[in-house]
Design a protein around this motif. Structure first.
Motif: not given
Length: 100
Positions: A27-28, A1-2, A32-34, A22-24
């Protein structure tokens, strides 16, 4: 993400920025889900096992060895977030233990 954030900060093409954004976002959302599943597994399985196998002094010594491998900047970052995560009673107990 960085890496995505760094690329977004320097990207000038709007279409590429949109794709990176969109990819960020994806990824976020994944992070957040995991994370809650990971934390739950850690609290239900790992921590009870550690507490059953090791006393506080052993766990503190292991933590000390781990932190000795961490540079000062990362150590300060870790301390800041650890202290920020404590509730007032935990913080007071820690401060009393440390004599602060």
């Amino acid at each position: 993400m960085t890496d995505l954030i760094d690329r977004l900060a320097t990207e000038t093409d709007p279409d590429t920025r949109r794709v990176l954004g969109r990819e960020f976002h994806r990824s976020m959302q994944h992070y957040t889900a995991v994370c809650p599943m990971h934390f739950d597994d850690e609290e239900r399985r790992l921590m009870p096992r550690l507490w059953a196998l090791y006393d506080d002094d052993m766990l503190e010594a292991a933590f000390g060895r781990i932190m000795a491998t961490v540079g000062p900047e990362e150590a300060e970052y870790t301390r800041f977030h650890m202290l920020d995560a404590l509730d007032p009673l935990e913080l007071a107990a820690l401060q009393a233990r440390m004599g602060t």
